[in-house]
Write a protein that holds these residues in place. Structure first.
Motif, mmCIF file in Angstrom:
data_model
loop_
_atom_site.group_PDB
_atom_site.id
_atom_site.type_symbol
_atom_site.label_atom_id
_atom_site.label_comp_id
_atom_site.label_asym_id
_atom_site.label_seq_id
_atom_site.Cartn_x
_atom_site.Cartn_y
_atom_site.Cartn_z
ATOM 1 N N ASN A 158 20.121 22.524 5.654
ATOM 2 C CA ASN A 158 18.961 22.251 4.805
ATOM 3 C C ASN A 158 19.105 22.895 3.427
ATOM 4 N N ALA A 159 19.664 24.102 3.392
ATOM 5 C CA ALA A 159 19.856 24.793 2.112
ATOM 6 C C ALA A 159 20.848 24.041 1.233
ATOM 7 N N LEU A 160 21.911 23.548 1.844
ATOM 8 C CA LEU A 160 22.916 22.807 1.073
ATOM 9 C C LEU A 160 22.389 21.451 0.631
ATOM 10 N N ALA A 161 21.583 20.803 1.466
ATOM 11 C CA ALA A 161 20.986 19.523 1.074
ATOM 12 C C ALA A 161 20.069 19.719 -0.130
ATOM 13 N N LEU A 162 19.275 20.785 -0.095
ATOM 14 C CA LEU A 162 18.398 21.091 -1.232
ATOM 15 C C LEU A 162 19.223 21.411 -2.473
ATOM 16 N N THR A 163 20.295 22.155 -2.297
ATOM 17 C CA THR A 163 21.149 22.536 -3.431
ATOM 18 C C THR A 163 21.765 21.309 -4.090
ATOM 19 N N ASN A 164 22.245 20.370 -3.291
ATOM 20 C CA ASN A 164 22.824 19.148 -3.852
ATOM 21 C C ASN A 164 21.769 18.297 -4.542
ATOM 22 N N GLU A 165 20.573 18.291 -3.991
ATOM 23 C CA GLU A 165 19.468 17.568 -4.638
ATOM 24 C C GLU A 165 19.143 18.191 -5.990
ATOM 25 N N LEU A 166 19.110 19.522 -6.033
ATOM 26 C CA LEU A 166 18.833 20.211 -7.293
ATOM 27 C C LEU A 166 19.950 19.981 -8.305
ATOM 28 N N THR A 167 21.194 19.979 -7.831
ATOM 29 C CA THR A 167 22.329 19.715 -8.728
ATOM 30 C C THR A 167 22.193 18.353 -9.373
ATOM 31 N N ASN A 168 21.831 17.346 -8.601
ATOM 32 C CA ASN A 168 21.657 16.001 -9.149
ATOM 33 C C ASN A 168 20.464 15.936 -10.098
ATOM 34 N N THR A 169 19.419 16.689 -9.782
ATOM 35 C CA THR A 169 18.251 16.726 -10.673
ATOM 36 C C THR A 169 18.637 17.284 -12.036
ATOM 37 N N LEU A 170 19.379 18.404 -12.028
ATOM 38 C CA LEU A 170 19.782 19.015 -13.295
ATOM 39 C C LEU A 170 20.797 18.147 -14.032
ATOM 40 N N LEU A 171 21.705 17.514 -13.309
ATOM 41 C CA LEU A 171 22.667 16.620 -13.956
ATOM 42 C C LEU A 171 21.968 15.444 -14.618
ATOM 43 N N THR A 172 20.931 14.939 -13.974
ATOM 44 C CA THR A 172 20.153 13.852 -14.568
ATOM 45 C C THR A 172 19.527 14.296 -15.879
ATOM 46 N N LYS A 173 18.935 15.493 -15.873
ATOM 47 C CA LYS A 173 18.318 16.020 -17.091
ATOM 48 C C LYS A 173 19.366 16.317 -18.161
ATOM 49 N N MET A 174 20.506 16.866 -17.741
ATOM 50 C CA MET A 174 21.568 17.168 -18.688
ATOM 51 C C MET A 174 22.119 15.887 -19.312
ATOM 52 N N THR A 175 22.244 14.851 -18.518
ATOM 53 C CA THR A 175 22.717 13.559 -19.036
ATOM 54 C C THR A 175 21.756 13.015 -20.075
ATOM 55 N N HIS A 176 20.463 13.096 -19.773
ATOM 56 C CA HIS A 176 19.461 12.621 -20.724
ATOM 57 C C HIS A 176 19.501 13.448 -22.013
ATOM 58 N N ASN A 177 19.582 14.769 -21.872
ATOM 59 C CA ASN A 177 19.614 15.630 -23.054
ATOM 60 C C ASN A 177 20.838 15.343 -23.924
ATOM 61 N N THR A 178 21.973 15.110 -23.281
ATOM 62 C CA THR A 178 23.199 14.792 -24.021
ATOM 63 C C THR A 178 23.072 13.445 -24.722
ATOM 64 N N ASP A 179 22.460 12.490 -24.045
ATOM 65 C CA ASP A 179 22.217 11.163 -24.627
ATOM 66 C C ASP A 179 21.361 11.262 -25.885
ATOM 67 N N MET A 180 20.317 12.076 -25.794
ATOM 68 C CA MET A 180 19.419 12.220 -26.944
ATOM 69 C C MET A 180 20.092 12.957 -28.106
ATOM 70 N N LEU A 181 21.008 13.885 -27.768
ATOM 71 C CA LEU A 181 21.687 14.647 -28.797
ATOM 72 C C LEU A 181 22.715 13.801 -29.558
ATOM 73 N N TYR A 182 23.408 12.918 -28.838
ATOM 74 C CA TYR A 182 24.459 12.078 -29.436
ATOM 75 C C TYR A 182 24.117 10.605 -29.223
ATOM 76 N N HIS A 183 22.946 10.191 -29.643
ATOM 77 C CA HIS A 183 22.454 8.859 -29.307
ATOM 78 C C HIS A 183 23.030 7.745 -30.186
ATOM 79 N N PHE A 184 23.128 7.996 -31.502
ATOM 80 C CA PHE A 184 23.639 6.987 -32.442
ATOM 81 C C PHE A 184 23.073 5.603 -32.135
ATOM 82 N N GLU A 185 21.751 5.500 -32.215
ATOM 83 C CA GLU A 185 21.079 4.288 -31.753
ATOM 84 C C GLU A 185 21.307 3.090 -32.641
ATOM 85 N N GLY A 186 21.541 3.300 -33.908
ATOM 86 C CA GLY A 186 21.765 2.140 -34.782
ATOM 87 C C GLY A 186 20.543 1.838 -35.628
ATOM 88 N N ALA A 187 20.334 0.531 -35.960
ATOM 89 C CA ALA A 187 19.278 0.121 -36.883
ATOM 90 C C ALA A 187 17.903 0.489 -36.344
#
Length: 489
Positions: free
Chosen positions: A460-489
């Protein structure tokens, strides 16, 4: 924690100097909420050095003599070796660097708290760096052989006297009668004291013991402790001035004011309100203190997780890796353990080792009962390279991600782990109730309950840990996207 040695020119002959560090908390049973004894320590060294939880079965005779992986220290194989557990470095394969555990006689050890003995003492009695006993050997040599905490102190003391200590260290021993703490004074000198039942003790890489009473049953020491100090002018008897072990054999330096004193000061002020000690005056810190309120395992966990949060000295919230005050919770913590002994319960459930992998402020404490005979596989694997299977690296990956954005990510991890620990505590009560109902008439089924509990809790501890890892990776991906977005027009 000491894992390697560095040459020092502080004295005429070269000595080994502990390169790393730990923090120790010891609590007597009259100072705890449930009448238990508590021995706790953070093992700090390197983040990449994986720890493995090892179960050592009883042996009529050990297969081979003990041989240290750190130097040339050896010790004869044990006859009728007791069953015990250890938290070993991955590259020792459980043969050494045990760090902490319980044996089947009910004795627990935490080894070691790195301490720095005085240069004057070491000039006349240097560490036996090549063949003396050190952190790498202590638990794996002592636990298979002793049936009481006091026996553990006496055995380690005799080894120090005969073969020498390879480094400066403090070692805690616990059983159902209390806690003993041993400190080296030099290569062959040592003393130990039984922790007062109504008080707690904190150490942070310094020799802390002071008073020695040679004819008191709560004190043990090398036979020549005082006479050696007198002979070499480490202690000069003065009318009205008693022998002080710390003054004779330890030291207080400028480095202690930022590396060691803040940790002891913070924990003492956390547990005992109204102290008027100053953080830079470690020489005046009390050795043993009564807590303002009785302490629980959760209180000790909180202490081991401290990083001066809420102050200007918090290196993580303030993004300051150059902070002068060394925090209690550091990223390079390999594991943190809390040995709890509840004398009124059977050893199998009355002795529990709470262990957290990696950085305490971003980890979860999981209880492991002394009666566990089947260690979940994820705890027994892992190396110095990241993987997807070991518990060590699953926890470490989450911590590494969380450290990239402490202020956003750490509250998410801490809240989830706090809830998990609270839920686990409730499940422990259920397990213990079930165990007590059947352990006398159905011992095998009772033991199976413990093994099943441990496997499910780790899963159960490892399942929670992997869930938290994915949660933080999701947030990190979004933050990186916003930092280097280069959206265009």
């Amino acid at each position: 924690m000491k894992k390697i040695t560095l040459l020092s020119a502080l004295i005429t002959s070269a000595i080994t100097v502990p390169a790393f560090a730990c923090t120790t908390i010891l609590v007597g049973n009259q100072a705890t909420t449930d009448g238990s004894f508590i021995v706790a320590r953070n093992e700090d060294y390197q983040a990449n050095n994986a720890k493995q939880f090892i179960y050592h079965p009883a042996e009529a005779k050990q297969k081979a003599d003990f041989k240290s992986n750190a130097n040339d220290f050896t010790y004869p194989a044990a006859e009728n070796a007791l069953e015990y557990t250890s938290l070993s470095d991955f590259d020792t394969h459980g043969t050494s660097m045990g760090e902490a555990g319980f044996n089947s006689a009910g004795v627990g050890i935490s080894a070691t708290e790195t301490i720095y003995n005085g240069t004057q003492a070491l000039a006349v009695d240097p560490y036996v760096t090549k063949t003396g006993i050190g952190e790498d050997a202590i638990e794996n040599v002592i636990l298979p052989r002793v049936k009481t905490a006091k026996e553990g102190v006496e055995l380690l003391g005799k080894i120090i006297e005969k073969q020498g200590a390879s480094e400066g260290f403090g070692v805690a021993f616990v059983d159902k009668t209390g806690i003993w703490y041993l400190e080296t004074g030099s290569g062959h000198q040592w003393m130990a004291q039984k922790i007062p039942a109504n008080k707690y003790f904190v150490s942070a890489n310094q020799g802390r013991l002071t008073t020695y009473k040679p004819h008191n049953p709560d004190y043990l020491a090398s036979p020549t402790l005082v006479s050696f100090a007198e002979q070499h002018a480490l202690y000069t008897p003065v009318t009205g001035e008693a022998f002080n072990f710390h003054k004779a054999y330890s030291q207080d330096t400028k480095n202690d004011q930022t590396y060691n004193y803040p940790r002891v000061w913070t924990l003492q002020h956390m547990y005992t309100k109204g102290l008027n000690t100053k953080i830079t005056q470690g020489e005046s810190f009390p050795i043993f203190l009564k807590p303002s309120h009785k302490l629980s395992v959760a209180d000790v966990e909180q202490g081991l997780r401290n990083h001066y949060q809420g102050t200007s000295h918090d290196p993580y919230a303030n993004s300051n890796p150059k902070e002068a005050y060394r925090p209690i919770s550091v990223f390079r913590t390999q594991e943190s353990h809390i040995l709890q002994v509840r004398p009124n319960l059977p050893i199998a459930i009355g002795e529990t080792e709470y262990m957290a992998y990696g950085m305490t402020a971003l980890s979860v404490y999981i209880p492991y009962y002394q009666g566990m005979t089947e260690v979940p596989k994820a705890l027994t694997i892992g190396t110095d390279k990241a993987d997807n299977l070991s518990a060590n690296w699953q926890f470490r990956k989450l911590q590494t991600i969380a450290m990239t954005n402490w202020n956003e990510f750490s509250p998410i991890v801490q809240k989830a782990y706090q809830q998990f620990e609270q839920q686990t505590a409730v499940k422990q009560q259920e397990l213990e109730k079930q165990y007590l109902a059947i352990y006398k008439k159905q011992p095998k089924q009772a033991q199976a309950l413990i093994n099943q509990f441990e496997q499910k809790t780790v899963d159960n501890a490892l399942a929670l840990t992997n869930e938290l890892t994915n949660t933080l990776l999701t947030k990190m991906t979004h933050n990186t996207d916003m930092l280097y977005h280069f959206e265009g027009a």
